[in-house]
Design a protein around this motif. Sequence first.
Motif, PDB file in Angstrom:
ATOM      1  N   GLY A  80       0.821  -1.211   0.000  1.00 25.15           N
ATOM      2  CA  GLY A  80       0.000   0.000   0.000  1.00 25.15           C
ATOM      3  C   GLY A  80       0.852   1.258   0.000  1.00 25.15           C
ATOM      4  O   GLY A  80       0.563   2.228  -0.718  1.00 25.15           O
ATOM      5  N   GLN A  81       1.909   1.239   0.793  1.00 26.50           N
ATOM      6  CA  GLN A  81       2.804   2.393   0.834  1.00 26.50           C
ATOM      7  C   GLN A  81       3.532   2.576  -0.496  1.00 26.50           C
ATOM      8  O   GLN A  81       3.702   3.694  -0.976  1.00 26.50           O
ATOM      9  CB  GLN A  81       3.822   2.223   1.964  1.00 26.50           C
ATOM     10  CG  GLN A  81       3.209   2.272   3.345  1.00 26.50           C
ATOM     11  CD  GLN A  81       4.190   1.818   4.418  1.00 26.50           C
ATOM     12  OE1 GLN A  81       5.076   0.996   4.159  1.00 26.50           O
ATOM     13  NE2 GLN A  81       4.023   2.348   5.626  1.00 26.50           N
ATOM     14  N   GLN A  82       3.920   1.458  -1.112  1.00 28.17           N
ATOM     15  CA  GLN A  82       4.597   1.533  -2.406  1.00 28.17           C
ATOM     16  C   GLN A  82       3.669   2.108  -3.464  1.00 28.17           C
ATOM     17  O   GLN A  82       4.081   2.902  -4.314  1.00 28.17           O
ATOM     18  CB  GLN A  82       5.106   0.154  -2.831  1.00 28.17           C
ATOM     19  CG  GLN A  82       5.959   0.182  -4.083  1.00 28.17           C
ATOM     20  CD  GLN A  82       7.265   0.921  -3.880  1.00 28.17           C
ATOM     21  OE1 GLN A  82       7.975   0.684  -2.908  1.00 28.17           O
ATOM     22  NE2 GLN A  82       7.601   1.807  -4.801  1.00 28.17           N
ATOM     23  N   ARG A  83       2.374   1.725  -3.412  1.00 28.19           N
ATOM     24  CA  ARG A  83       1.394   2.240  -4.369  1.00 28.19           C
ATOM     25  C   ARG A  83       1.252   3.754  -4.214  1.00 28.19           C
ATOM     26  O   ARG A  83       1.286   4.500  -5.194  1.00 28.19           O
ATOM     27  CB  ARG A  83       0.032   1.567  -4.152  1.00 28.19           C
ATOM     28  CG  ARG A  83      -1.047   2.046  -5.110  1.00 28.19           C
ATOM     29  CD  ARG A  83      -2.408   1.428  -4.789  1.00 28.19           C
ATOM     30  NE  ARG A  83      -2.802   1.548  -3.391  1.00 28.19           N
ATOM     31  CZ  ARG A  83      -3.261   2.671  -2.819  1.00 28.19           C
ATOM     32  NH1 ARG A  83      -3.392   3.755  -3.534  1.00 28.19           N
ATOM     33  NH2 ARG A  83      -3.603   2.683  -1.554  1.00 28.19           N
ATOM     34  N   VAL A  84       1.153   4.234  -2.967  1.00 24.39           N
ATOM     35  CA  VAL A  84       1.036   5.672  -2.720  1.00 24.39           C
ATOM     36  C   VAL A  84       2.311   6.389  -3.171  1.00 24.39           C
ATOM     37  O   VAL A  84       2.252   7.439  -3.807  1.00 24.39           O
ATOM     38  CB  VAL A  84       0.753   5.949  -1.226  1.00 24.39           C
ATOM     39  CG1 VAL A  84       0.852   7.426  -0.913  1.00 24.39           C
ATOM     40  CG2 VAL A  84      -0.614   5.406  -0.840  1.00 24.39           C
ATOM     41  N   TYR A  85       3.473   5.805  -2.877  1.00 24.56           N
ATOM     42  CA  TYR A  85       4.741   6.387  -3.299  1.00 24.56           C
ATOM     43  C   TYR A  85       4.784   6.508  -4.821  1.00 24.56           C
ATOM     44  O   TYR A  85       5.141   7.564  -5.368  1.00 24.56           O
ATOM     45  CB  TYR A  85       5.909   5.537  -2.796  1.00 24.56           C
ATOM     46  CG  TYR A  85       7.240   5.977  -3.348  1.00 24.56           C
ATOM     47  CD1 TYR A  85       7.903   7.080  -2.833  1.00 24.56           C
ATOM     48  CD2 TYR A  85       7.839   5.287  -4.402  1.00 24.56           C
ATOM     49  CE1 TYR A  85       9.125   7.495  -3.342  1.00 24.56           C
ATOM     50  CE2 TYR A  85       9.058   5.695  -4.923  1.00 24.56           C
ATOM     51  CZ  TYR A  85       9.697   6.795  -4.389  1.00 24.56           C
ATOM     52  OH  TYR A  85      10.896   7.200  -4.907  1.00 24.56           O
ATOM     53  N   ASP A  86       4.404   5.444  -5.526  1.00 20.35           N
ATOM     54  CA  ASP A  86       4.421   5.461  -6.996  1.00 20.35           C
ATOM     55  C   ASP A  86       3.460   6.514  -7.543  1.00 20.35           C
ATOM     56  O   ASP A  86       3.762   7.184  -8.534  1.00 20.35           O
ATOM     57  CB  ASP A  86       4.082   4.085  -7.557  1.00 20.35           C
ATOM     58  CG  ASP A  86       5.173   3.055  -7.270  1.00 20.35           C
ATOM     59  OD1 ASP A  86       6.330   3.467  -7.032  1.00 20.35           O
ATOM     60  OD2 ASP A  86       4.856   1.841  -7.267  1.00 20.35           O
ATOM     61  N   GLU A  87       2.300   6.682  -6.900  1.00 19.43           N
ATOM     62  CA  GLU A  87       1.345   7.711  -7.335  1.00 19.43           C
ATOM     63  C   GLU A  87       1.917   9.111  -7.132  1.00 19.43           C
ATOM     64  O   GLU A  87       1.745   9.986  -7.984  1.00 19.43           O
ATOM     65  CB  GLU A  87       0.029   7.569  -6.569  1.00 19.43           C
ATOM     66  CG  GLU A  87      -0.788   6.353  -6.953  1.00 19.43           C
ATOM     67  CD  GLU A  87      -2.023   6.174  -6.072  1.00 19.43           C
ATOM     68  OE1 GLU A  87      -2.287   7.052  -5.213  1.00 19.43           O
ATOM     69  OE2 GLU A  87      -2.702   5.150  -6.233  1.00 19.43           O
TER      70      GLU A  87
END
Length: 104
Positions: A80-87
């Motif tokens: 989830g954190q990686q998804r937010v970081y990528d966004e």
Amino acid sequence: MAPDDRSSTGEPDEPGAAGGPAPDGSGALPPTAFTVDLGAHEMLRRAHVLDALGADWDPLAALRGEEAAYALLYSGLDAGQQRVYDELVAAGVLPRGGGGSAAA
């Protein structure tokens, strides 16, 4: 009489304002040009900064340390954190950097 109560004495409110009316008839003094050259002050400020850093300061080592800290900051993210970081990277909020796998 209070020292700041000039209105009752007919004295001007500002020192030097007793020179008579301004050329435009408003009673105000004409504007005065005011310029400050901050170039010398900026050079002095930079000299003080470099003096405070010391002779052994290595800007490349400092940059490498910042890059390592940035990589470590965004390493070990869960999904989830990686998804937010990528966004955030895609939106341009965060710069692309680090492989996300810095050793802890």
